[in-house]
Design a protein around this motif. Structure first.
Motif, short mmCIF file in Angstrom:
data_model
loop_
_atom_site.label_atom_id
_atom_site.label_comp_id
_atom_site.label_asym_id
_atom_site.label_seq_id
_atom_site.Cartn_x
_atom_site.Cartn_y
_atom_site.Cartn_z
N TYR A 89 10.08 4.94 30.19
CA TYR A 89 10.50 6.27 28.99
C TYR A 89 9.01 6.61 28.45
O TYR A 89 8.36 5.53 28.07
CB TYR A 89 11.43 5.70 28.20
N GLU A 90 8.95 7.51 28.43
CA GLU A 90 7.90 8.19 27.49
C GLU A 90 8.47 9.04 26.38
O GLU A 90 9.46 9.81 26.71
CB GLU A 90 6.82 9.04 28.33
N LYS A 113 19.98 14.28 25.61
CA LYS A 113 19.54 14.59 26.98
C LYS A 113 19.18 16.13 27.15
O LYS A 113 18.77 16.32 28.17
CB LYS A 113 20.64 14.52 27.83
N ILE A 162 12.04 13.02 25.22
CA ILE A 162 11.81 11.70 25.96
C ILE A 162 12.15 11.96 27.35
O ILE A 162 12.68 12.70 27.52
CB ILE A 162 12.98 10.73 25.39
N TRP A 163 11.11 11.41 28.07
CA TRP A 163 11.19 11.48 29.64
C TRP A 163 11.38 10.09 30.33
O TRP A 163 10.66 9.22 29.79
CB TRP A 163 9.92 12.15 30.01
N LYS A 164 11.99 10.25 31.46
CA LYS A 164 12.20 8.98 32.14
C LYS A 164 11.50 8.94 33.65
O LYS A 164 11.61 10.06 34.05
CB LYS A 164 13.92 8.84 32.45
N ARG A 165 10.98 7.80 33.93
CA ARG A 165 10.28 7.91 35.13
C ARG A 165 11.09 6.63 35.98
O ARG A 165 11.30 5.79 35.57
CB ARG A 165 8.68 7.51 35.13
N TRP A 216 9.02 11.46 37.85
CA TRP A 216 9.90 11.80 36.68
C TRP A 216 11.08 12.36 36.77
O TRP A 216 11.22 13.37 37.71
CB TRP A 216 8.94 12.59 35.67
N VAL A 217 11.98 12.10 36.16
CA VAL A 217 13.46 12.74 36.16
C VAL A 217 13.26 14.06 35.44
O VAL A 217 12.87 14.26 34.35
CB VAL A 217 14.62 11.87 35.70
N GLU A 218 13.75 15.14 36.40
CA GLU A 218 13.49 16.39 35.77
C GLU A 218 15.00 16.77 35.00
O GLU A 218 15.86 16.99 35.87
CB GLU A 218 13.38 17.50 37.03
N GLY A 219 15.09 16.54 34.03
CA GLY A 219 16.25 16.91 33.14
C GLY A 219 16.31 18.64 33.09
O GLY A 219 15.81 19.32 33.70
N LYS A 220 17.17 18.71 32.18
CA LYS A 220 17.09 20.32 31.50
C LYS A 220 16.90 20.39 30.04
O LYS A 220 16.82 19.25 29.33
CB LYS A 220 18.68 20.63 31.67
N LEU A 221 16.17 21.45 29.84
CA LEU A 221 16.02 21.31 28.42
C LEU A 221 16.46 22.62 27.64
O LEU A 221 16.58 23.93 28.24
CB LEU A 221 14.30 21.93 28.34
#
Lengths: 142, 78
Positions: free
Chosen positions: A50-51, A117, A122-125, A135-140
């Protein structure tokens, strides 16, 4: 008092958070614990990383809790998010909330997790067992 | 004026940089900043979200000298 929000690389333990969590006069307390999964879309995941944009992530978490307080009458709230490398099966997120009654406490916990979320930087790889990672592409939704 | 730009996660990797300083004319907007960054790194998405001084900002937001802008990839915490 400011809400208890922390991001860090230390392992998270629900029981430690609950030991200091005070629901005050509230009748309901909900704890959500997010655990790192060993699979994603059929692929085996070895560990996650996580970053975070730390100062903004902390500020956004406080905004999310403020919003939950307005909507659900949240009492006490605490959020922990782990950053850096997290082995599979460990806790990456803890959200503890209290509210006068169970419906509001359950709704508030769900709302806080959903918004984390959507709007907290915060980003998850995911690191897969073939040594690749993505990297997991979430939604913003700011 | 000078704007400090932070890059995270996927955007950090495609740019190969964690941060950079960008020189822009006074009153330049977030949109102008993104256009300048995409000249340097064409792989950056045109619709990348931007935060200014740690708040999400629309494309028409004016920047100020010394501000901190961040490019925010789609988030995936939790």
């Amino acid at each position: 008092m400011a809400d208890d929000v922390r991001l860090g690389t230390e392992p998270l333990h629900a029981e430690e958070l609950l030991a200091t969590f005070r629901a005050g006069p509230d009748g309901a307390q909900v704890l959500f614990s997010g655990i790192t999964r060993d699979h994603f879309e059929g692929r085996r995941v070895r560990f996650l990383e996580y970053e975070a944009y730390l100062p903004m992530a902390e500020a956004k978490l406080r905004e999310v809790l403020d919003e939950a307080r307005r909507r659900f009458g949240l009492g006490t709230a605490a959020v922990r998010h782990r950053i850096g490398r997290v082995p599979i099966g460990e806790t990456s997120l803890l959200v503890a909330v209290s509210a006068p009654h169970r419906a509001a406490a359950l709704e508030a916990a769900g709302f806080v997790v959903d918004r984390i979320k959507e709007c907290v930087p915060i980003w998850k790889r995911e690191h897969f067992d073939d040594s690749s990672s993505a990297w997991v592409e979430g939604k913003l939704k700011p | 004026m000078r704007v400090r730009v932070l890059l995270f996660a996927a955007y950090r990797e495609l740019a190969g940089a964690r941060e950079t300083d960008v020189e822009l004319p006074p009153g330049a907007t977030v949109g102008a900043l993104v256009a300048t960054l995409r000249q340097r790194w064409p792989a950056l998405p045109a619709d990348a979200a931007v935060a200014v001084d740690r708040e999400f900002a629309p494309r028409d937001r004016a920047l100020h000298d010394g501000c901190e802008a961040a490019l925010i990839p789609p988030v995936s915490g939790g």
